[in-house]
Enzyme design. Structure first.
Site, PDB file in Angstrom:
ATOM      1  N   ASP A 111       6.533  -3.551  -5.624  1.00  0.00           N
ATOM      2  CA  ASP A 111       6.040  -2.193  -5.366  1.00  0.00           C
ATOM      3  C   ASP A 111       6.731  -1.462  -4.228  1.00  0.00           C
ATOM      4  OD1 ASP A 111       4.844  -3.356  -3.041  1.00  0.00           O
ATOM      5  OD2 ASP A 111       2.982  -3.750  -4.127  1.00  0.00           O
ATOM      6  N   HIS A 126      11.315 -10.741  -7.129  1.00  0.00           N
ATOM      7  CA  HIS A 126      11.056 -10.301  -8.506  1.00  0.00           C
ATOM      8  C   HIS A 126      11.524  -8.883  -8.779  1.00  0.00           C
ATOM      9  CE1 HIS A 126       7.630 -13.534  -8.864  1.00  0.00           C
ATOM     10  NE2 HIS A 126       8.844 -14.050  -8.901  1.00  0.00           N
ATOM     11  N   CYS A 154      21.715   4.101 -20.988  1.00  0.00           N
ATOM     12  CA  CYS A 154      22.740   4.078 -19.945  1.00  0.00           C
ATOM     13  C   CYS A 154      23.819   5.108 -20.293  1.00  0.00           C
ATOM     14  CB  CYS A 154      23.342   2.674 -19.875  1.00  0.00           C
ATOM     15  SG  CYS A 154      24.766   2.537 -18.784  1.00  0.00           S
ATOM     16  N   CYS A 157      27.266   2.990 -21.051  1.00  0.00           N
ATOM     17  CA  CYS A 157      27.518   2.122 -22.213  1.00  0.00           C
ATOM     18  C   CYS A 157      26.538   2.373 -23.366  1.00  0.00           C
ATOM     19  CB  CYS A 157      27.479   0.656 -21.796  1.00  0.00           C
ATOM     20  SG  CYS A 157      25.812   0.041 -21.516  1.00  0.00           S
ATOM     21  N   SER A 196      -1.362 -16.270  -5.470  1.00  0.00           N
ATOM     22  CA  SER A 196      -2.087 -17.366  -6.100  1.00  0.00           C
ATOM     23  C   SER A 196      -1.281 -18.664  -6.024  1.00  0.00           C
ATOM     24  CB  SER A 196      -2.386 -17.034  -7.560  1.00  0.00           C
ATOM     25  OG  SER A 196      -1.171 -16.822  -8.256  1.00  0.00           O
ATOM     26  N   ASN A 220      -5.748 -15.519   2.550  1.00  0.00           N
ATOM     27  CA  ASN A 220      -6.200 -15.216   1.188  1.00  0.00           C
ATOM     28  C   ASN A 220      -7.730 -15.341   1.177  1.00  0.00           C
ATOM     29  OD1 ASN A 220      -6.682 -15.359  -1.698  1.00  0.00           O
ATOM     30  ND2 ASN A 220      -4.537 -15.963  -1.955  1.00  0.00           N
ATOM     31  N   PRO A 221      -8.424 -14.399   0.555  1.00  0.00           N
ATOM     32  CA  PRO A 221      -9.887 -14.544   0.505  1.00  0.00           C
ATOM     33  C   PRO A 221     -10.339 -15.681  -0.400  1.00  0.00           C
ATOM     34  CG  PRO A 221      -9.189 -12.530  -0.649  1.00  0.00           C
ATOM     35  CD  PRO A 221      -7.965 -13.128  -0.048  1.00  0.00           C
ATOM     36  N   ALA A 238      -5.983  -9.544   3.528  1.00  0.00           N
ATOM     37  CA  ALA A 238      -4.766  -9.405   4.343  1.00  0.00           C
ATOM     38  C   ALA A 238      -4.868  -8.213   5.292  1.00  0.00           C
ATOM     39  CB  ALA A 238      -3.554  -9.235   3.424  1.00  0.00           C
TER      40      ALA A 238
HETATM   41  P1  OAD Z   1      -1.742 -13.181  -8.370  1.00  0.00           P
HETATM   42  O1  OAD Z   1      -2.485 -12.109  -9.067  1.00  0.00           O
HETATM   43  O2  OAD Z   1      -1.420 -14.415  -9.138  1.00  0.00           O
HETATM   44  O3  OAD Z   1      -2.556 -13.631  -7.073  1.00  0.00           O
HETATM   45  C1  OAD Z   1      -3.054 -12.693  -6.161  1.00  0.00           C
HETATM   46  C2  OAD Z   1      -3.692 -13.434  -5.003  1.00  0.00           C
HETATM   47  O4  OAD Z   1      -4.068 -12.470  -4.033  1.00  0.00           O
HETATM   48  C3  OAD Z   1      -4.928 -14.242  -5.359  1.00  0.00           C
HETATM   49  O5  OAD Z   1      -4.819 -15.550  -4.835  1.00  0.00           O
HETATM   50  C4  OAD Z   1      -6.068 -13.480  -4.671  1.00  0.00           C
HETATM   51  O6  OAD Z   1      -7.093 -14.340  -4.211  1.00  0.00           O
HETATM   52  C5  OAD Z   1      -5.330 -12.846  -3.516  1.00  0.00           C
HETATM   53  N1  OAD Z   1      -5.939 -11.624  -2.976  1.00  0.00           N
HETATM   54  C6  OAD Z   1      -6.693 -10.706  -3.612  1.00  0.00           C
HETATM   55  N2  OAD Z   1      -7.035  -9.714  -2.771  1.00  0.00           N
HETATM   56  C7  OAD Z   1      -6.473 -10.013  -1.568  1.00  0.00           C
HETATM   57  C8  OAD Z   1      -6.451  -9.377  -0.294  1.00  0.00           C
HETATM   58  N3  OAD Z   1      -7.066  -8.228  -0.082  1.00  0.00           N
HETATM   59  N4  OAD Z   1      -5.768  -9.973   0.692  1.00  0.00           N
HETATM   60  C9  OAD Z   1      -5.123 -11.145   0.494  1.00  0.00           C
HETATM   61  N5  OAD Z   1      -5.110 -11.782  -0.687  1.00  0.00           N
HETATM   62  C10 OAD Z   1      -5.767 -11.228  -1.700  1.00  0.00           C
HETATM   63  O7  OAD Z   1      -0.430 -12.498  -7.767  1.00  0.00           O
HETATM   64  P2  OAD Z   1       0.936 -13.211  -7.309  1.00  0.00           P
HETATM   65  O8  OAD Z   1       0.669 -14.504  -6.650  1.00  0.00           O
HETATM   66  O9  OAD Z   1       1.696 -12.185  -6.542  1.00  0.00           O
HETATM   67  O10 OAD Z   1       5.539 -11.897 -11.409  1.00  0.00           O
HETATM   68  O11 OAD Z   1       1.646 -13.444  -8.696  1.00  0.00           O
HETATM   69  C11 OAD Z   1       2.926 -13.972  -8.687  1.00  0.00           C
HETATM   70  C12 OAD Z   1       3.742 -13.363  -9.777  1.00  0.00           C
HETATM   71  O12 OAD Z   1       3.039 -13.496 -11.021  1.00  0.00           O
HETATM   72  C13 OAD Z   1       3.951 -11.859  -9.650  1.00  0.00           C
HETATM   73  O13 OAD Z   1       5.024 -11.535  -8.812  1.00  0.00           O
HETATM   74  C14 OAD Z   1       4.228 -11.458 -11.071  1.00  0.00           C
HETATM   75  C15 OAD Z   1       3.162 -12.268 -11.777  1.00  0.00           C
HETATM   76  O14 OAD Z   1       3.426 -12.591 -13.095  1.00  0.00           O
HETATM   77  C16 OAD Z   1       6.302 -11.158 -12.223  1.00  0.00           C
HETATM   78  O15 OAD Z   1       5.903 -10.104 -12.695  1.00  0.00           O
HETATM   79  C17 OAD Z   1       7.643 -11.731 -12.470  1.00  0.00           C
END
Ligand code: OAD
Length: 250
Positions: A111, A126, A154, A157, A196, A220-221, A238
């Protein structure tokens, strides 16, 4: 008078952060949740609870139905453009600017909110949803004409344009992965924020850092597969925990 911190952080953690020569942070979608952007795996609101990644986030999905994929990312791009960095993003930028000898921010997020909060050069594992690239040449394209009923092509190409993000079944960008790997091996403290810890190879970084001698701090909560192996677990959002932690270093 300074507002007292709602957290009583462990003194050893604060001491470790103060003496660290190299602090690294690994962030995931949770750090942007307080900016109003959905995470992926939340059982109710997560993107993957509402949408099927196999239909939207794989090269074969794009080959089958490029318009569906393009439109879904265009919709997410609008959400990202309307969002603002929150206190968690700002606290990580502040931590970097405090002058730790070395600092690395590794993010799985696409983002761009870390950059907008002032983080200097986050390692984007990513990709970035705000960028668009040629699906054949990989060249990043700054401007494109978006015909209402088709995916833009594009200018060089003629191949379809696509978001510059990493899809399932794709390799991560090698320079980003190498930089993340090096930071995990060399840092003294790794803050693991809002992920996660389920998606590899990013999820392997905390274990690599720990084997290399780093202190692992999860913010992480909710519990994750990493929680049991972390040296410190700070249960909370966070946007609440990170500003308090950075303030506690003063
Ligand atoms: P997830 O959706 O798997 O996990 C989000 C985590 O954030 C969870 O463990 C929540 O408990 C935690 N969470 C929620 N609210 C929060 C807050 N306010 N403060 C802190 N933590 C909080 O997201 P990612 O771990 O980022 O990849 O997922 C990894 C990858 O999976 C992403 O980059 C994406 C996805 O598929 C691609 O798109 C390639």
């Amino acid at each position: 008078m300074a507002t007292p911190s709602p957290f009583a952080f462990d003194g050893d953690l604060i001491a470790a952060l103060r003496r660290a020569r190299f602090i690294a942070a690994l962030t995931g979608a949770g750090i942007s949740a307080e900016s109003g952007l959905a995470t992926f795996r939340d059982a109710q609101t997560g993107l993957w609870a509402r949408f099927d990644p196999r239909e939207l986030a794989t090269p074969s999905a794009f080959a089958r139905n490029p318009k569906l994929v393009w439109d879904w990312y265009a919709w997410r791009r609008e959400h990202v453009a309307a969002a603002h960095p929150n206190a968690g993003h700002l606290a990580l930028a502040e931590l970097e600017q405090r002058g730790v000898p070395e600092f690395a921010l590794i993010t799985q997020n696409v983002d761009g909110l870390h950059q907008r909060a002032g983080s200097r050069s986050p390692i984007e594992l990513h990709g970035n949803i705000t960028r668009v690239k040629c699906s054949r040449e990989g060249t990043v394209v700054e401007r494109w004409n978006a015909p209402p009923d088709a995916v833009p092509r594009c200018a060089n190409c003629g191949a379809l344009l696509r978001p510059d993000v990493v899809w399932f079944e794709e390799m991560l960008p090698e320079p980003a992965l190498a930089a993340a790997d090096a930071a995990a091996r060399r840092c003294n403290v790794l803050l693991v924020v809002g992920t996660s810890a389920e998606v590899y190879p990013a999820a392997a970084l905390p274990a690599l850092a720990r084997r290399s001698g780093a202190i692992i701090v999860e913010i992480n909560p909710n519990a994750t597969p990493l929680s049991a192996a972390a040296d410190y677990v700070l249960r909370g959002a966070a946007g609440v925990v990170l500003p308090a932690l950075v303030a506690a270093l003063d």
